[in-house]
Design a protein around this motif. Structure first.
Motif, short mmCIF file in Angstrom:
data_model
loop_
_atom_site.label_atom_id
_atom_site.label_comp_id
_atom_site.label_asym_id
_atom_site.label_seq_id
_atom_site.Cartn_x
_atom_site.Cartn_y
_atom_site.Cartn_z
N GLY A 198 -4.46 16.59 -14.23
CA GLY A 198 -5.62 15.63 -12.99
C GLY A 198 -4.16 14.34 -13.10
O GLY A 198 -3.96 13.40 -12.08
N PHE A 199 -2.85 15.00 -14.23
CA PHE A 199 -2.06 13.69 -14.01
C PHE A 199 -1.53 13.52 -12.21
O PHE A 199 -1.22 12.63 -12.22
N ASP A 200 -1.02 14.83 -12.05
CA ASP A 200 -0.27 15.59 -11.63
C ASP A 200 -0.58 14.86 -9.77
O ASP A 200 -0.26 14.73 -9.01
N THR A 201 -2.30 15.58 -10.20
CA THR A 201 -2.87 15.29 -9.20
C THR A 201 -3.06 13.97 -8.70
O THR A 201 -2.64 13.08 -7.58
N ALA A 202 -3.03 13.09 -9.65
CA ALA A 202 -3.36 11.57 -9.94
C ALA A 202 -1.59 10.93 -9.15
O ALA A 202 -1.56 9.95 -8.08
N VAL A 203 -0.30 11.10 -9.56
CA VAL A 203 0.58 10.88 -9.18
C VAL A 203 0.85 11.13 -7.41
O VAL A 203 1.60 10.33 -6.95
N GLU A 204 0.62 12.29 -7.87
CA GLU A 204 0.87 12.70 -6.03
C GLU A 204 -0.22 12.14 -5.12
O GLU A 204 0.30 11.49 -4.23
N GLU A 205 -1.34 11.81 -5.56
CA GLU A 205 -2.57 10.75 -4.78
C GLU A 205 -1.68 9.70 -4.49
O GLU A 205 -1.88 8.86 -3.24
N ALA A 206 -1.12 9.05 -5.87
CA ALA A 206 -0.68 7.08 -5.54
C ALA A 206 0.44 7.70 -4.53
O ALA A 206 0.44 6.36 -3.94
N GLN A 207 1.17 8.40 -4.29
CA GLN A 207 1.17 7.65 -3.81
C GLN A 207 1.38 7.44 -1.76
O GLN A 207 1.74 6.94 -0.85
N ALA A 209 -0.31 5.73 -1.49
CA ALA A 209 -0.90 4.57 -1.60
C ALA A 209 0.33 3.71 -1.08
O ALA A 209 0.09 2.36 -0.47
N ILE A 210 1.59 3.78 -2.18
CA ILE A 210 2.19 3.36 -2.03
C ILE A 210 3.40 3.22 -0.97
O ILE A 210 3.82 2.62 0.01
N ASN A 211 3.37 4.28 -0.55
CA ASN A 211 4.01 4.63 1.27
C ASN A 211 3.14 3.18 2.53
O ASN A 211 3.58 3.05 2.72
N ALA A 212 1.47 3.76 1.85
CA ALA A 212 0.98 2.59 3.13
C ALA A 212 1.26 1.44 2.56
O ALA A 212 1.88 0.48 3.11
N ALA A 213 1.15 1.14 1.29
CA ALA A 213 2.31 -0.46 1.16
C ALA A 213 3.41 -0.37 1.47
O ALA A 213 4.03 -2.02 1.99
N PHE A 236 1.85 5.64 -17.82
CA PHE A 236 2.55 6.00 -17.07
C PHE A 236 2.35 7.20 -15.71
O PHE A 236 3.44 7.75 -14.77
N ILE A 237 0.75 6.70 -14.92
CA ILE A 237 0.57 6.86 -14.12
C ILE A 237 1.77 6.06 -13.01
O ILE A 237 1.97 6.68 -11.94
N ALA A 238 1.74 4.68 -13.23
CA ALA A 238 2.54 4.20 -12.25
C ALA A 238 3.74 4.60 -12.71
O ALA A 238 4.54 3.89 -11.28
N MET A 239 4.00 4.63 -13.98
CA MET A 239 5.79 5.12 -14.31
C MET A 239 5.88 6.28 -13.02
O MET A 239 7.18 6.24 -12.79
N TYR A 240 5.73 7.76 -13.15
CA TYR A 240 5.04 8.91 -12.45
C TYR A 240 5.92 8.90 -10.74
O TYR A 240 6.47 9.18 -10.37
N ALA A 241 4.25 7.36 -10.20
CA ALA A 241 4.25 7.38 -9.26
C ALA A 241 5.25 6.43 -8.45
O ALA A 241 6.20 7.22 -7.19
N THR A 242 5.90 6.12 -9.63
CA THR A 242 7.19 4.90 -8.95
C THR A 242 8.72 6.01 -8.97
O THR A 242 9.22 6.09 -8.03
N LEU A 243 8.63 6.68 -10.11
CA LEU A 243 10.07 7.58 -9.96
C LEU A 243 9.99 8.87 -9.42
O LEU A 243 11.24 8.96 -8.12
N SER A 245 8.44 8.13 -5.95
CA SER A 245 8.12 7.90 -4.71
C SER A 245 9.74 6.92 -4.06
O SER A 245 9.84 7.46 -2.72
N ARG A 246 10.06 6.77 -4.51
CA ARG A 246 11.40 5.82 -4.22
C ARG A 246 11.83 4.59 -2.79
O ARG A 246 12.39 3.87 -3.26
N ASP A 247 10.12 4.34 -3.29
CA ASP A 247 10.26 2.97 -2.57
C ASP A 247 9.60 1.73 -3.28
O ASP A 247 9.33 0.30 -2.52
N VAL A 248 9.55 2.15 -4.46
CA VAL A 248 8.99 1.59 -5.35
C VAL A 248 10.53 -0.05 -5.85
O VAL A 248 11.36 0.71 -6.35
N ASP A 249 9.81 -1.38 -5.96
CA ASP A 249 11.42 -2.14 -6.57
C ASP A 249 11.19 -2.96 -7.99
O ASP A 249 11.41 -3.01 -7.51
N LEU A 250 9.42 -2.60 -7.92
CA LEU A 250 9.10 -3.22 -9.69
C LEU A 250 7.98 -2.46 -9.94
O LEU A 250 6.81 -2.31 -8.94
N CYS A 251 8.16 -2.02 -11.18
CA CYS A 251 6.51 -0.99 -12.00
C CYS A 251 6.55 -2.55 -12.76
O CYS A 251 7.20 -2.14 -13.69
#
Ligand SMILES: Nc1ncnc2c1ncn2[C@@H]1O[C@H](COP(=O)(O)OP(=O)(O)OP(=O)(O)O)[C@@H](O)[C@H]1O
Ligand SMILES: O=P(O)(O)OC[C@H]1O[C@](O)(CO)[C@@H](O)[C@@H]1O
Ligand SMILES: [Mg+2]
Length: 470
Positions: A198-207, A209-213, A236-243, A245-251
């Motif tokens: 479920g972790f990979d799925t969560a990181v993928e889905e978080a993208q 939200a990050i894209n929208a932001a 972990f989800i925040a760290m991997y989703a940030t890595l 995405s590349r659109d994140v300035d602060l995690c």
């Protein structure tokens, strides 16, 4: 009494060279070693054995899911049912309704391959889940009264602790019942295993939200997008989703403290980044900065039914603080949008790679229970399926190590400040050098000792651990 594994006659498996796992096969916990490192902890390799402990007709299995939702729960349920049925000819399988309390307070749900056929396409868990309600003697009474002899328990760190207690009570009563865990947590806070399903799925889905932001933020002058992701104690989800995405300035994660005001603080960084780029995206794990919230809100500690700390909404709080700071000092006009996708992320079905992972975990658990192992969690260690004794899974929590390379990679990808002074760094290094877990120097000779394998409960030639059950 043992029986030849019925998979010998299964055309899918009988042609596979070395399909059955050798009894001595083990997987090391640490694969990066130094020249004179001790042998270290090894786990029993998962997979079908030549001999099984249970005759298929005698098996009466049950499955329970506990704790929060996680993508892939239904896939694991499906694959346990189908694995038992198609590989071992088992057809008495019950779902326990609504977590641990369902053992003694609800009717059971009969599970067949037909019932579970399509469930992997749905989020959630078809048998329900809950927090709290772990009454060991009522649960084991129910197992005993119903004649259940294989118990599959899917859940996070709390659930695995509950499973360990059930296993102990089953042993104390001398019941021939296999207790197998399948680790579940989108927070990825379970130790030893490579990652949770479920972790990979969560990181993928978080993208999403990050894209929208990011879209919102870059479309206005001095736009700030804030996204809150799950992660009670582990980021972990925040760290991997940030890595990813590349659109994140602060995690911001629970493991890495931060501060708002003054030199090197968060406000200073936000201002700097807005001046440089005109917009920015902040990803914050729900457990981050809770000590700062506690200071400013001064509310009492609250707990959920399982005893987990109830968190305050750090996303809302930090959004408010940033807005307040820029408004108060007339520094610059900012437009801030806050997105909270947390429950949307964990309620979706698992993606393709998690589906495969769930299948392997479920099938491994089935092979282990059929072979007569008990008191183990099925888990991936260094890319191999293994059986991990409960005590290894429950003794500590997996957290992001902020002195590790992965966090350094994140810092260099976002170019954010670490918010750490020399004192914090020394403290973090000290903790890393003296972890709480028992890792090195153990080299079990006996099959039944904790740290090496799950206990066998028969006296057969398979592992010969009758002493463990007496
Ligand atoms: N120490 C413990 N001993 C016995 N049972 C426990 C223990 N901790 C938790 N449990 C039980 O395990 C179940 C799930 O626990 P919890 O709500 O903490 O979720 P979890 O399994 O950790 O999953 P997650 O936190 O990932 O959602 C609950 O029914 C709870 O009563
Ligand atoms: O609202 P609930 O169901 O208690 O779940 C919230 C918690 O569950 C988790 O997703 C873990 O399953 C945490 O990240 C989160 O704090
Ligand atoms: Mg938990």
């Amino acid at each position: 009494m043992t029986y030849p594994n019925p998979l010998r006659f299964n055309p899918a498996y009988s042609v596979v060279k070395q399909y059955f796992v050798h009894l001595d096969d083990s997987v090391p916990q640490k694969i990066v070693v130094h020249k004179d490192s001790p042998r270290g902890v090894h786990f029993r390799r998962a997979g079908p054995r030549q001999k099984v402990y249970f005759n298929s007709d005698e098996v009466h299995a049950c499955i329970v899911t506990c704790g929060g939702l996680c993508p892939g729960l239904n896939t694991v349920i499906r694959e346990i049912v189908c694995g038992l049925y198609h590989m071992y000819g088992v057809n008495k399988i019950l779902g326990i309704d609504g977590g641990y309390r369902g053992f003694y307070s609800k009717n059971t749900i009969p599970l067949t391959p037909k019932v579970v056929n399509d469930i992997h396409k749905r989020g959630g868990t078809i048998i329900g889940t809950s927090r709290g309600g772990h009454d060991t003697s009522k649960i084991v009474d129910s197992i005993q009264d119903r004649g259940i002899n294989q118990v599959y328990i899917i859940g996070g760190d709390g659930t695995q602790k509950g499973a360990a207690v059930i296993y102990e009570e089953v042993r104390r009563r001398g019941l021939k019942v296999a207790v197998a865990g399948i680790p579940k947590t989108i927070d990825n806070d379970i130790p030893v295993i490579d990652k949770s399903f479920g972790f990979d799925t969560a990181v993928e889905e978080a993208q999403r939200a990050i894209n929208a932001a990011h879209v919102e933020a870059e479309s206005t002058e001095n736009g700030v997008g804030v996204v809150k992701l799950m992660g009670r104690y582990s980021g972990f989800i925040a760290m991997y989703a940030t890595l990813a995405s590349r659109d994140v300035d602060l995690c911001l994660i629970p493991e890495s403290p931060f501060y708002l005001e003054g030199e090197g603080g968060l406000f200073e960084f936000v201002e700097k980044r807005l001046k440089e780029s005109g917009h920015m995206v902040i990803v914050i794990a729900e457990g981050a900065g809770q000590e700062l919230l506690a200071e400013s809100l001064q509310s009492a500690d609250q707990k959920d039914a399982s005893g987990n700390k109830l968190l305050r909404d750090v996303g809302l709080w930090i959004s408010h603080k940033i807005k307040e700071h820029f408004a108060k000092n007339h520094k610059m006009d900012i437009t801030l949008k806050y997105i909270d996708p947390t429950y949307m992320i964990r309620a979706i079905p698992s993606n393709a790679s998690d589906n495969v992972y769930c299948t392997l975990l479920a099938q491994s658990a089935v092979h282990g229970a059929m072979a007569g192992y008990t008191g183990f969690t099925s888990g991936l260690v260094n890319g191999r399926q293994t059986y991990i004794p409960f005590n290894r899974i429950t003794e500590k929590q997996n957290m992001v190590v902020i002195t590790d390379r992965m966090w350094a990679r994140l810092l260099s990808s976002t170019n954010q400040p670490s918010f750490l002074g020399p004192k914090d760094l020394a403290e973090a290094k000290k903790q890393e050098e003296h972890p709480t877990g028992l890792l090195d120097g153990e080299n079990c000779k006996e099959d039944h000792q904790p740290g090496h394998v799950g206990t066998m409960f028969n006296s057969s030639a398979l592992l010969g651990c009758l002493n463990c059950m007496q």
